[in-house]
Design a protein around this motif. Structure first.
Motif, PDB file in Angstrom:
ATOM      1  N   LEU A  95       0.830  -1.194   0.000  1.00 49.89           N
ATOM      2  CA  LEU A  95       0.000   0.000   0.000  1.00 49.89           C
ATOM      3  C   LEU A  95       0.870   1.251   0.000  1.00 49.89           C
ATOM      4  O   LEU A  95       0.616   2.196  -0.763  1.00 49.89           O
ATOM      5  N   GLU A  96       1.895   1.255   0.821  1.00 49.00           N
ATOM      6  CA  GLU A  96       2.804   2.399   0.887  1.00 49.00           C
ATOM      7  C   GLU A  96       3.501   2.618  -0.455  1.00 49.00           C
ATOM      8  O   GLU A  96       3.618   3.753  -0.926  1.00 49.00           O
ATOM      9  N   GLU A  97       3.954   1.526  -1.092  1.00 50.15           N
ATOM     10  CA  GLU A  97       4.593   1.638  -2.405  1.00 50.15           C
ATOM     11  C   GLU A  97       3.626   2.225  -3.431  1.00 50.15           C
ATOM     12  O   GLU A  97       4.000   3.085  -4.235  1.00 50.15           O
ATOM     13  N   ARG A  98       2.386   1.780  -3.395  1.00 44.53           N
ATOM     14  CA  ARG A  98       1.400   2.272  -4.360  1.00 44.53           C
ATOM     15  C   ARG A  98       1.034   3.725  -4.077  1.00 44.53           C
ATOM     16  O   ARG A  98       0.817   4.496  -5.015  1.00 44.53           O
ATOM     17  N   GLU A  99       0.962   4.092  -2.807  1.00 45.71           N
ATOM     18  CA  GLU A  99       0.690   5.494  -2.482  1.00 45.71           C
ATOM     19  C   GLU A  99       1.816   6.386  -2.997  1.00 45.71           C
ATOM     20  O   GLU A  99       1.565   7.478  -3.518  1.00 45.71           O
ATOM     21  N   ASP A 100       3.069   5.922  -2.843  1.00 51.61           N
ATOM     22  CA  ASP A 100       4.210   6.680  -3.371  1.00 51.61           C
ATOM     23  C   ASP A 100       4.111   6.796  -4.889  1.00 51.61           C
ATOM     24  O   ASP A 100       4.374   7.857  -5.467  1.00 51.61           O
ATOM     25  N   ARG A 101       3.757   5.713  -5.553  1.00 48.61           N
ATOM     26  CA  ARG A 101       3.628   5.720  -7.017  1.00 48.61           C
ATOM     27  C   ARG A 101       2.523   6.676  -7.455  1.00 48.61           C
ATOM     28  O   ARG A 101       2.669   7.417  -8.423  1.00 48.61           O
ATOM     29  N   ILE A 102       1.411   6.668  -6.735  1.00 45.73           N
ATOM     30  CA  ILE A 102       0.302   7.566  -7.069  1.00 45.73           C
ATOM     31  C   ILE A 102       0.739   9.015  -6.915  1.00 45.73           C
ATOM     32  O   ILE A 102       0.434   9.858  -7.768  1.00 45.73           O
ATOM     33  N   ALA A 103       1.466   9.317  -5.850  1.00 48.19           N
ATOM     34  CA  ALA A 103       1.952  10.689  -5.636  1.00 48.19           C
ATOM     35  C   ALA A 103       2.860  11.118  -6.785  1.00 48.19           C
ATOM     36  O   ALA A 103       2.745  12.238  -7.291  1.00 48.19           O
TER      37      ALA A 103
END
Length: 106
Positions: A57-65
């Motif tokens: 989830l953290e990796e995907r949140e970073d990618r979304i940002a």
């Protein structure tokens, strides 16, 4: 499978909570404790899975940002291009555009 009896010393408040939880599930305290002991490895597996999912989830949140930043930059560039295109169509174009048009015609 045969069962052996064991003696365990537990604080009274913990016993009270175990009794309440066992009553909620409509089982005896012993049966409830056996279930907890049998499920202890499952809890570890679930904790590990939760940890992995939190990392993803953290990796995907970073990618979304990152993607949102790229999208904002792209929108900004597109807006500048549209502004320049509109200015080219009007006589109020900036000097460098007027000069470029003149130079292109030479």
């Amino acid at each position: 499978m045969s069962r052996k009896s064991i003696t365990v010393r537990i604080r009274e408040d913990l016993i009270d909570r175990l009794d309440e939880e066992a009553d909620e599930r409509d089982v005896s305290r012993s049966e409830y404790i056996r279930g907890i002991l049998e499920d202890r490895h499952r809890a570890e597996e679930l904790a590990e899975r939760v940890e992995r999912l939190e990392e993803r989830l953290e990796e995907r949140e970073d990618r979304i940002a990152t993607l949102e930043e790229q999208l904002a930059r792209r929108s900004n560039i597109e807006e500048k291009i549209d502004t320049l295109a509109k200015q080219e169509q009007h006589e109020e174009a900036p000097f460098f555009i007027k000069w470029y048009r003149w130079w292109k015609r030479q």
